[in-house]
Write an enzyme that holds these catalytic residues in place. Structure first.
Site, PDB file in Angstrom:
ATOM      1  N   CYS A  74      10.248   2.340   3.856  1.00 19.89           N
ATOM      2  CA  CYS A  74       8.975   1.641   4.055  1.00 19.89           C
ATOM      3  C   CYS A  74       9.055   0.319   3.319  1.00 19.89           C
ATOM      4  O   CYS A  74       9.110   0.290   2.087  1.00 19.89           O
ATOM      5  CB  CYS A  74       7.805   2.477   3.533  1.00 19.89           C
ATOM      6  SG  CYS A  74       6.212   1.614   3.611  1.00 19.89           S
ATOM      7  N   CYS A 218       3.464  -3.510   8.747  1.00 15.44           N
ATOM      8  CA  CYS A 218       4.632  -2.619   8.638  1.00 15.44           C
ATOM      9  C   CYS A 218       5.847  -3.477   8.301  1.00 15.44           C
ATOM     10  O   CYS A 218       6.269  -4.304   9.113  1.00 15.44           O
ATOM     11  CB  CYS A 218       4.856  -1.861   9.945  1.00 15.44           C
ATOM     12  SG  CYS A 218       6.333  -0.807   9.945  1.00 15.44           S
TER      13      CYS A 218
END
Length: 277
Positions: A74, A218
Site C-alpha cells: 500500500c 491509491c
C-alpha cells in the site's frame, strides 16, 4: 484489551496505524473488520501494523484491508508509516527500510514534510502479477459479461488492471470495478484503476481497491497507472496523478527501473479503543 492507535491519511486514503513493537497485538479477522467499520469501530480503508523486522530492515509493515484480508503493498500507507515512526520517535533515519509481503520498500522523509517512496520495480509478466494470459502484452482484452474492455495489467507488489477512459467522472468504477476485482483471470483478485489522460505528464485517476472498494486515493494504483501509460506511449515521466483529494507525483525511467512516488502523509488523531469483540 486496550489498543492504542493513530488515525492517518494520504490524500484521504485513511488508515488505523498500530504500533505492534511497543504493545502486544494479536488481532483476528473479525476484530480487524470491526476496527475498520466506520459505524461500529474507528473506521478506515486499511489497518497498518508496525512490527519488528525479521531481516535487515528497520521495521516490518503489515497491511490489512477493511475486509480483514492481509495484502502485499500500500503506497499511501507506506508514506504514513514513515511519518508515524518519525513522529513517535521510533527512528531518526530520513530513509527507512521496511519489510512487506512483496519485498522491501524504502520511504524517505523529505525536508518539506512530504514522503518519497521507492516502490520497487514493476512487474509485467502475467505469472508474476498474477494474471492469466498466454504472454505479456501492453494491453489485454478482458471479457465482462456481454462486452470487452481493454486493460493494462501490472504488479506494484499487488495486482492492478488499468483502463484508459475519456470521462473519469462518469466511469463505471462502482459498477464495473467489483466485477473486474473478482475476475477469474486474476487468481488473487485485482485493483481496478480508471485513468483519464489530461496531458503526457498529468492524469486523473480513480481506483476500486481489492477488499476495500473505491478509495479517495491509491498509491500503488497511481504507480501502476503511470507505468501503464508510459509503457503505452501515452505518458512521459514524471507524471502528476490527480485524485479528488490531491496529487501524487510518480517518476519511472523505464524497464527494470524502480518507481518513485512522492506525496503527503497526515496524522489526524491519536486514540485508544477497548477490544471487547
Amino acid at each position: 484489551m486496550k489498543l492504542k492507535f493513530t488515525k492517518m491519511h494520504g490524500l484521504g486514503n485513511d488508515f488505523i496505524v498500530i504500533d505492534a513493537v511497543n504493545q502486544q497485538i494479536s488481532l483476528s479477522p473479525e476484530q480487524l473488520r470491526r476496527l475498520a467499520d466506520r459505524h461500529l469501530g474507528v473506521g478506515c480503508d486499511q489497518i497498518l501494523l508496525i512490527e519488528k523486522a525479521e531481516g535487515d530492515a528497520d521495521f516490518r509493515y503489515r497491511i490489512f484491508n477493511a475486509d480483514g484480508g492481509e495484502v502485499e503493498q500500500c503506497g499511501n500507507g507506506a508514506r504514513c508509516f514513515v511519518r508515524y515512526v518519525h513522529d513517535h520517535g521510533m527512528t531518526d533515519k530520513q530513509q527507512v527500510r521496511i519489510e512487506t509481503l512483496s519485498g522491501v520498500v524504502i520511504p524517505e522523509l523529505e525536508a518539506d514534510g512530504e514522503v518519497t517512496v521507492n516502490m520497487g520495480v514493476p512487474k509485467f509478466d502475467p505469472v508474476e502479477i498474477p494474471f492469466i494470459a498466454e504472454q505479456r502484452a501492453p494491453t489485454y482484452s478482458l471479457s465482462l459479461d456481454d462486452r470487452q474492455v481493454e486493460i493494462s495489467s501490472v504488479s506494484m507488489g499487488n495486482p492492478h488492471a488499468v483502463q484508459v477512459v475519456s470521462d473519469l467522472d462518469n466511469a463505471p468504477v462502482l459498477t464495473e470495478g467489483p466485477v473486474i476485482e473478482k475476475h477469474s483471470r486474476f487468481p488473487q483478485r485485482v485493483n481496478a484503476g480508471y485513468m483519464q489522460v489530461v496531458d503526457p505528464h498529468h492524469i486523473r485517476l480513480r481506483v476500486y481497491e481489492r477488499g476495500a472498494g473505491e478509495t479517495l486515493a491509491c498509491g500503488t494504483g497511481a504507480c501502476a497507472a503511470a507505468v501503464a501509460g508510459i509503457q503505452r506511449g501515452l505518458l512521459e515521466s514524471p507524471v502528476r496523478v490527480s485524485f479528488s483529494t490531491g496529487d501524487l507525483f510518480i517518476r519511472w525511467e523505464g524497464e527494470n527501473q524502480p518507481v518513485w512516488m512522492t506525496g503527503p502523509a497526515v496524522a489526524v488523531f491519536d486514540g485508544e479503543i477497548e477490544l471487547q469483540f
